[in-house]
Design an enzyme around this catalytic site. Structure first.
Site, PDB file in Angstrom:
ATOM      1  N   GLU A   1      -8.359  17.925  28.111  1.00  0.00           N
ATOM      2  CA  GLU A   1      -8.925  19.205  27.680  1.00  0.00           C
ATOM      3  C   GLU A   1      -9.769  19.781  28.824  1.00  0.00           C
ATOM      4  O   GLU A   1     -10.470  19.050  29.522  1.00  0.00           O
ATOM      5  CB  GLU A   1      -9.810  18.966  26.451  1.00  0.00           C
TER       6      GLU A   1
ATOM      7  N   LYS B   1      -7.444  26.287  20.521  1.00  0.00           N
ATOM      8  CA  LYS B   1      -8.197  25.306  19.741  1.00  0.00           C
ATOM      9  C   LYS B   1      -8.807  25.956  18.509  1.00  0.00           C
ATOM     10  O   LYS B   1      -9.567  26.924  18.608  1.00  0.00           O
ATOM     11  CB  LYS B   1      -9.290  24.710  20.627  1.00  0.00           C
TER      12      LYS B   1
ATOM     13  N   CYS C   1      -8.902  17.835  20.988  1.00  0.00           N
ATOM     14  CA  CYS C   1     -10.184  17.156  20.812  1.00  0.00           C
ATOM     15  C   CYS C   1     -10.731  17.175  19.378  1.00  0.00           C
ATOM     16  O   CYS C   1     -10.290  16.402  18.532  1.00  0.00           O
ATOM     17  CB  CYS C   1     -11.193  17.743  21.791  1.00  0.00           C
TER      18      CYS C   1
END
Length: 265
Positions: free
Chosen positions: A43, A109, A143
């Site tokens: 990431e 995300k 994540c």
């Protein structure tokens, strides 16, 4: 489906140094040319996980996207990593999936890390992404998404008739050592509950915020067993995912047929 080779590139991302990180990760992935099918970078691999990096956010026609296209073509593999990207006045933590022919898909995300105030500066995505590659259906996430099992649920007979949405779930991360137990536990939980392989790629080293990262990247099979595991060092590991074993497990243990239907809002 044939077997799929996936490479975890567990590196020590440089702080706020996009050009340096492109050179660094370029050197790490160079030996993978022709010997893998998917390459995972961490990431925010061009900057580290930093709210202040918003000021350095590139655009889709910037150098990092161009670099990823070049690397995918040179490697002959799909390349996946996330970069802070500015689009129409908003900045996203954007995961890029690029294949050797230059085709680009992206996922923004969805779950922004409130604990680090990511949600105050970045814009959340709205749509989950599923890609097809080498006969596999793949769902790449980022994540903090790992903590939200509903969003990653592998549904049956929804995205494709009489089959699960995907075969491989990916997480690319900057997951600090202080919460390493959660990282390792949840990767295995996502694999077991979704009847799929899971690959989790984390970084190592320390960042400009003083946070330590222990890596613990892993490829986990549908039973929650690690096919490969990394420790806390810079390393590149390639693992082969076995298509026939995945199919046999789903036939033998078809838990997806008993799953609850739901609507995500």
């Amino acid at each position: 489906m044939d077997n799929l080779r996936i490479s975890l590139v567990q590196g020590a991302t440089r702080w706020h140094d996009p050009a340096g990180n492109r050179d660094y990760y370029g050197d790490l992935i160079a030996p993978l040319r022709g010997i893998t099918d998917v390459v995972l970078l961490p990431e925010t691999f061009t900057s580290g996980f930093s709210n202040d990096a918003i000021g350095e956010a590139e655009t889709m026609d910037g150098p990092s996207v161009a670099w990823m296209r070049e690397q995918a073509a040179r490697l002959g593999a799909a390349l996946c990593g996330s970069v802070q990207l500015r689009v129409d006045g908003s900045v996203f933590n954007r995961l890029l999936w690029i294949t050797p022919d230059g085709d680009l898909r992206h996922y923004d995300k969805r779950h922004l890390f409130r604990y680090a105030r990511e949600h105050e500066r970045y814009t959340a995505g709205r749509e989950r992404l599923t890609v097809e590659w080498k006969g596999w259906r793949i769902c790449p996430l980022v994540c903090y998404d790992l903590r939200f099992p509903v969003y990653s649920r592998n549904r049956y007979d929804v995205e494709r008739p009489r089959a699960l949405d995907y075969d491989l779930l990916l997480y690319i991360a900057n997951w600090p050592a202080a919460r390493a137990h959660a990282w390792k536990t949840l990767l295995r939980a996502r694999a077991i509950e979704n009847l799929c392989y899971v690959a989790g790629l984390n970084r190592v080293g320390s960042d400009g915020n003083g946070l330590q990262y222990d890596g613990d990247s892993a490829v986990v099979d549908f039973l929650g067993h690690a096919a490969s595991e990394c420790t806390d060092e810079e390393v590149v590991v390639t693992t082969t995912l076995l298509a026939d074993k995945l199919a046999a497990h789903r036939e033998r243990f078809p838990a997806m047929l008993d799953a609850d239907a739901f609507e995500l809002r």
